[in-house]
Design an enzyme around this catalytic site. Sequence first.
Site, PDB file in Angstrom:
ATOM      1  N   THR A 120      -1.942   2.577  -0.850  1.00  0.00           N
ATOM      2  CA  THR A 120      -1.821   2.191  -2.253  1.00  0.00           C
ATOM      3  C   THR A 120      -2.119   0.713  -2.475  1.00  0.00           C
ATOM      4  O   THR A 120      -2.111  -0.093  -1.541  1.00  0.00           O
ATOM      5  CB  THR A 120      -0.413   2.516  -2.786  1.00  0.00           C
ATOM      6  OG1 THR A 120       0.548   1.759  -2.066  1.00  0.00           O
ATOM      7  CG2 THR A 120      -0.101   4.004  -2.649  1.00  0.00           C
ATOM      8  N   ASP A 121      -2.368   0.390  -3.738  1.00  0.00           N
ATOM      9  CA  ASP A 121      -2.634  -1.000  -4.108  1.00  0.00           C
ATOM     10  C   ASP A 121      -1.409  -1.598  -4.802  1.00  0.00           C
ATOM     11  O   ASP A 121      -0.350  -0.964  -4.854  1.00  0.00           O
ATOM     12  CB  ASP A 121      -3.889  -1.101  -4.977  1.00  0.00           C
ATOM     13  CG  ASP A 121      -3.770  -0.351  -6.304  1.00  0.00           C
ATOM     14  OD1 ASP A 121      -2.647   0.036  -6.692  1.00  0.00           O
ATOM     15  OD2 ASP A 121      -4.814  -0.153  -6.950  1.00  0.00           O
ATOM     16  N   LEU A 122      -1.558  -2.771  -5.353  1.00  0.00           N
ATOM     17  CA  LEU A 122      -0.454  -3.473  -6.002  1.00  0.00           C
ATOM     18  C   LEU A 122       0.127  -2.680  -7.172  1.00  0.00           C
ATOM     19  O   LEU A 122       1.312  -2.777  -7.463  1.00  0.00           O
ATOM     20  CB  LEU A 122      -0.930  -4.850  -6.481  1.00  0.00           C
ATOM     21  CG  LEU A 122       0.132  -5.800  -7.012  1.00  0.00           C
ATOM     22  CD1 LEU A 122       1.196  -6.085  -5.958  1.00  0.00           C
ATOM     23  CD2 LEU A 122      -0.517  -7.103  -7.459  1.00  0.00           C
ATOM     24  N   ILE A 152      -0.904   2.783  -6.863  1.00  0.00           N
ATOM     25  CA  ILE A 152      -1.765   3.965  -6.838  1.00  0.00           C
ATOM     26  C   ILE A 152      -2.716   3.853  -5.650  1.00  0.00           C
ATOM     27  O   ILE A 152      -2.893   2.781  -5.088  1.00  0.00           O
ATOM     28  CB  ILE A 152      -2.548   4.136  -8.160  1.00  0.00           C
ATOM     29  CG1 ILE A 152      -3.471   2.948  -8.427  1.00  0.00           C
ATOM     30  CG2 ILE A 152      -1.588   4.343  -9.328  1.00  0.00           C
ATOM     31  CD1 ILE A 152      -4.353   3.103  -9.651  1.00  0.00           C
TER      32      ILE A 152
END
Length: 131
Positions: free
Chosen positions: A16-18, A21
């Site tokens: 996931t990213d910041l 997601i």
Amino acid sequence: MNAAHRFALRVYYEDTDLAGIVYYANYLKFIERGRSEWVRGLGIDQGKLKAETGVVFAVRRVLADYLKPAVYDDALVVETRLQSLGNARIDLQQSVLRDTQVLFTAEVTLVCMGADGKAARIPQALRAALA
């Protein structure tokens, strides 16, 4: 052409990213795993194929659509379907789903290459497995 091959995976924190997601590039990793398991499921050992024939497959083209986000801990399935088979080319349709919801789709073109890096005919054993 063929029924879809299904490969299950889970979204880990590292995927996931910041925003929490799945980072867009990780879908390409997910569908790569799905393709590898699809070929393995056909009884083809890609390492042995390379060692014996010098043949490898490379992605030539990916047309991707990001439809809905996946998030941490989602259970996903990568579906891989053969669309067409040429002399040195394989066209696939791949999707990433959460339950029945399609999150990502890709049209993927693979090319068969010889040890010299040039296009090569798809080996008969693989062609037979795909038929």
